[in-house]
Scaffold this motif. Structure first.
Motif, PDB file in Angstrom:
ATOM      1  N   GLN A 116       0.847  -1.203   0.000  1.00  0.00           N
ATOM      2  CA  GLN A 116       0.000   0.000   0.000  1.00  0.00           C
ATOM      3  C   GLN A 116       0.884   1.255   0.000  1.00  0.00           C
ATOM      4  N   MET A 117       0.423   2.273  -0.695  1.00  0.00           N
ATOM      5  CA  MET A 117       1.159   3.546  -0.748  1.00  0.00           C
ATOM      6  C   MET A 117       0.234   4.662  -0.251  1.00  0.00           C
ATOM      7  N   VAL A 118       0.706   5.376   0.748  1.00  0.00           N
ATOM      8  CA  VAL A 118      -0.102   6.482   1.285  1.00  0.00           C
ATOM      9  C   VAL A 118      -0.064   7.653   0.305  1.00  0.00           C
ATOM     10  N   VAL A 119      -1.250   8.207   0.034  1.00  0.00           N
ATOM     11  CA  VAL A 119      -1.356   9.421  -0.800  1.00  0.00           C
ATOM     12  C   VAL A 119      -2.172  10.453  -0.017  1.00  0.00           C
ATOM     13  N   ASP A 120      -2.168  11.688  -0.525  1.00  0.00           N
ATOM     14  CA  ASP A 120      -2.896  12.776   0.140  1.00  0.00           C
ATOM     15  C   ASP A 120      -4.274  12.906  -0.513  1.00  0.00           C
ATOM     16  N   LYS A 121      -5.323  12.825   0.290  1.00  0.00           N
ATOM     17  CA  LYS A 121      -6.662  12.879  -0.337  1.00  0.00           C
ATOM     18  C   LYS A 121      -6.948  14.250  -0.958  1.00  0.00           C
ATOM     19  N   TRP A 153     -10.429  10.786 -21.244  1.00  0.00           N
ATOM     20  CA  TRP A 153      -9.569  10.023 -22.145  1.00  0.00           C
ATOM     21  C   TRP A 153      -8.534  10.963 -22.751  1.00  0.00           C
ATOM     22  N   ILE A 154      -7.373  10.415 -23.112  1.00  0.00           N
ATOM     23  CA  ILE A 154      -6.360  11.219 -23.813  1.00  0.00           C
ATOM     24  C   ILE A 154      -5.756  10.396 -24.959  1.00  0.00           C
ATOM     25  N   GLU A 155      -5.122  11.105 -25.887  1.00  0.00           N
ATOM     26  CA  GLU A 155      -4.357  10.435 -26.936  1.00  0.00           C
ATOM     27  C   GLU A 155      -2.986  10.127 -26.323  1.00  0.00           C
ATOM     28  N   ASP A 156      -2.509   8.873 -26.418  1.00  0.00           N
ATOM     29  CA  ASP A 156      -1.296   8.462 -25.718  1.00  0.00           C
ATOM     30  C   ASP A 156      -0.144   8.185 -26.695  1.00  0.00           C
ATOM     31  N   SER A 157       0.747   9.168 -26.809  1.00  0.00           N
ATOM     32  CA  SER A 157       2.011   9.033 -27.565  1.00  0.00           C
ATOM     33  C   SER A 157       1.848   8.448 -28.966  1.00  0.00           C
ATOM     34  N   GLY A 158       0.801   8.866 -29.674  1.00  0.00           N
ATOM     35  CA  GLY A 158       0.611   8.430 -31.061  1.00  0.00           C
ATOM     36  C   GLY A 158       0.169   6.972 -31.181  1.00  0.00           C
ATOM     37  N   ARG A 159      -0.205   6.335 -30.035  1.00  0.00           N
ATOM     38  CA  ARG A 159      -0.540   4.908 -30.076  1.00  0.00           C
ATOM     39  C   ARG A 159      -2.046   4.650 -30.022  1.00  0.00           C
ATOM     40  N   GLY A 160      -2.842   5.718 -29.812  1.00  0.00           N
ATOM     41  CA  GLY A 160      -4.290   5.557 -29.695  1.00  0.00           C
ATOM     42  C   GLY A 160      -4.795   6.264 -28.441  1.00  0.00           C
ATOM     43  N   TRP A 161      -6.092   6.106 -28.182  1.00  0.00           N
ATOM     44  CA  TRP A 161      -6.713   6.807 -27.045  1.00  0.00           C
ATOM     45  C   TRP A 161      -6.866   5.883 -25.854  1.00  0.00           C
ATOM     46  N   ARG A 162      -6.612   6.440 -24.647  1.00  0.00           N
ATOM     47  CA  ARG A 162      -6.728   5.635 -23.415  1.00  0.00           C
ATOM     48  C   ARG A 162      -7.487   6.419 -22.352  1.00  0.00           C
ATOM     49  N   LYS A 163      -8.217   5.655 -21.550  1.00  0.00           N
ATOM     50  CA  LYS A 163      -8.921   6.260 -20.417  1.00  0.00           C
ATOM     51  C   LYS A 163      -7.878   6.755 -19.411  1.00  0.00           C
ATOM     52  N   VAL A 164      -8.134   7.905 -18.768  1.00  0.00           N
ATOM     53  CA  VAL A 164      -7.208   8.376 -17.729  1.00  0.00           C
ATOM     54  C   VAL A 164      -7.933   8.482 -16.379  1.00  0.00           C
ATOM     55  N   VAL A 165      -7.167   8.218 -15.318  1.00  0.00           N
ATOM     56  CA  VAL A 165      -7.710   8.266 -13.952  1.00  0.00           C
ATOM     57  C   VAL A 165      -6.764   9.109 -13.086  1.00  0.00           C
ATOM     58  N   PRO A 166      -7.238   9.537 -11.900  1.00  0.00           N
ATOM     59  CA  PRO A 166      -6.362  10.341 -11.029  1.00  0.00           C
ATOM     60  C   PRO A 166      -5.105   9.562 -10.619  1.00  0.00           C
ATOM     61  N   SER A 167      -3.997  10.258 -10.550  1.00  0.00           N
ATOM     62  CA  SER A 167      -2.728   9.629 -10.196  1.00  0.00           C
ATOM     63  C   SER A 167      -1.981  10.498  -9.187  1.00  0.00           C
ATOM     64  N   PRO A 168      -2.337  10.366  -7.901  1.00  0.00           N
ATOM     65  CA  PRO A 168      -1.706  11.218  -6.884  1.00  0.00           C
ATOM     66  C   PRO A 168      -0.241  10.848  -6.651  1.00  0.00           C
ATOM     67  N   GLU A 169       0.471  11.770  -6.040  1.00  0.00           N
ATOM     68  CA  GLU A 169       1.882  11.557  -5.684  1.00  0.00           C
ATOM     69  C   GLU A 169       2.005  10.476  -4.615  1.00  0.00           C
ATOM     70  N   PRO A 170       2.920   9.541  -4.788  1.00  0.00           N
ATOM     71  CA  PRO A 170       3.158   8.571  -3.708  1.00  0.00           C
ATOM     72  C   PRO A 170       3.872   9.251  -2.548  1.00  0.00           C
ATOM     73  N   ILE A 171       3.453   8.974  -1.311  1.00  0.00           N
ATOM     74  CA  ILE A 171       4.086   9.632  -0.154  1.00  0.00           C
ATOM     75  C   ILE A 171       4.900   8.638   0.676  1.00  0.00           C
TER      76      ILE A 171
END
Ligand SMILES: Nc1ncnc2c1ncn2[C@@H]1O[C@H](COP(=O)(O)OP(=O)(O)O)[C@@H](O)[C@H]1O
Ligand SMILES: NC(=O)OP(=O)(O)O
Length: 314
Positions: A116-121, A153-171
């Protein structure tokens, strides 16, 4: 010990389930096997290897598999999918590595640790989803998911489109003491998969939160905790390039932190793919790590010898 250097290897989720592949268990095992050949050789040379891995494609697939949930078989939240992905990928690496050790006469135990990695809510990332997960889709498919389900969703490095989700900093890695004990006892540890399962802490109690941590940032933290001699990010390209996918594209061999910062500012490394890898290496070296390496699965050993990959140094 001939060479007791500690190497932290971060294995990309897209390197395990490669774009264009179906992602069957056999295909993923085969991709993992390529890295395990290299890892086993490092262990044979006396290096202490700690393995972490991404989970982007796998956690996205688990989410889709959850789409067939019913009232009696409920869907799982994203952090539980993350925990599942640690088990699934950890199992593949663990089995392939144990088999290689058996072939090569290496007497080492291998263990996967659910981490488990603690993140800041309050992390701003919760309001700005940026981490691509799952497979690559067409623009039309992505547009439909954005319009009908309110997804990002975003376009990912010319490879197609991908869903994106929140990605907080690992603490903070909750299980760090266990990881250090296992390493000190001589085990090969697979830990902090997918950057760790994101959890928030309240008065010493932990609770999962909907996000996927960047495994490169999580890996840099792990590498600093274990005082690694080298932090290696293994992905599906042999080197980092400037002017990537442009006619003037050029590979980077050995680069200083100052130079990499300059290139970051010039915008050479895409968010959600090479951007976090380069930034994770920069953070590791800036915080006192000796060297960080980005290369592909099959050139890991050569890169450690300075003959392949992109190496980021002080
Ligand atoms: N400047 C760059 N140099 C090399 N690769 C880049 C660059 N910018 C973006 N990329 C993309 O980054 C990808 C690797 O990132 P990613 O897909 O997140 O890998 P992984 O899942 O293995 O962590 C490469 O396949 C490549 O398409
Ligand atoms: N969690 C994570 O960063 O996964 P990938 O390496 O697959 O993007």
């Amino acid at each position: 010990m001939e060479n007791s250097k500690t190497i932290v290897i971060a294995l990309g989720g897209n390197a395990i389930l490669m774009p264009g592949q179906k992602g069957t268990a056999e295909e993923q095992m085969e991709n993992v096997n390529k890295t395990c050949v290299q890892v086993a050789q490092m262990v044979k040379k006396g290096m202490r290897v700690v393995i972490t891995h991404g989970n982007g494609p796998q956690v996205g697939n688990i989410l889709i598999q959850n789409g067939s949930a019913t009232e009696r078989v409920p869907a799982m939240p994203l952090y539980i999918c993350g925990a599942q992905s640690q088990g699934l990928i950890g199992y593949m690496i663990q089995q392939q590595l144990v088999n290689k050790f058996q072939e090569m006469g290496i007497e080492k135990s291998v263990v996967t640790l659910v981490t488990q990695m603690v993140v800041d809510k309050e992390d701003a990332a919760f309001k700005n989803p940026s981490k691509p997960i799952g497979l690559f889709y067409s623009k039309e498919y992505a547009q439909k998911a954005m319009d009908e389900k309110g997804e990002y969703w975003i376009e990912d490095s010319g490879r197609g489109w991908r869903k994106v989700v929140p990605s907080p900093e690992p603490i903070r890695i909750v299980e760090i003491d266990c990881i250090l004990n296992l390493i000190n006892n001589g085990s090969i540890v697979i830990a902090n998969g997918g950057g760790g399962i994101p959890v928030i802490e309240n008065e010493g109690k932990y609770k999962g939160i909907e996000a996927v941590i960047d495994k490169d940032f999580g890996g840099a933290k792990l590498a600093l905790y274990v005082n690694a001699d080298a932090f290696m990010i293994l992905t599906d390209v042999p080197k980092v390039y400037i002017n990537y996918k442009k006619p003037e594209q050029k590979p980077l061999d050995e680069v200083s932190v100052d130079e990499i910062e300059r290139l970051q500012k010039e915008g050479h490394f895409k968010a959600g793919s090479m951007g976090p890898k380069v930034e994770a290496c920069r953070r590791f070296v800036t915080a006192g790590g000796k060297r960080a390496i980005i290369t592909s699965l099959d050139t890991a050993l050569e890169a450690l010898e300075g003959k392949a990959g992109t190496r980021i140094v002080k």
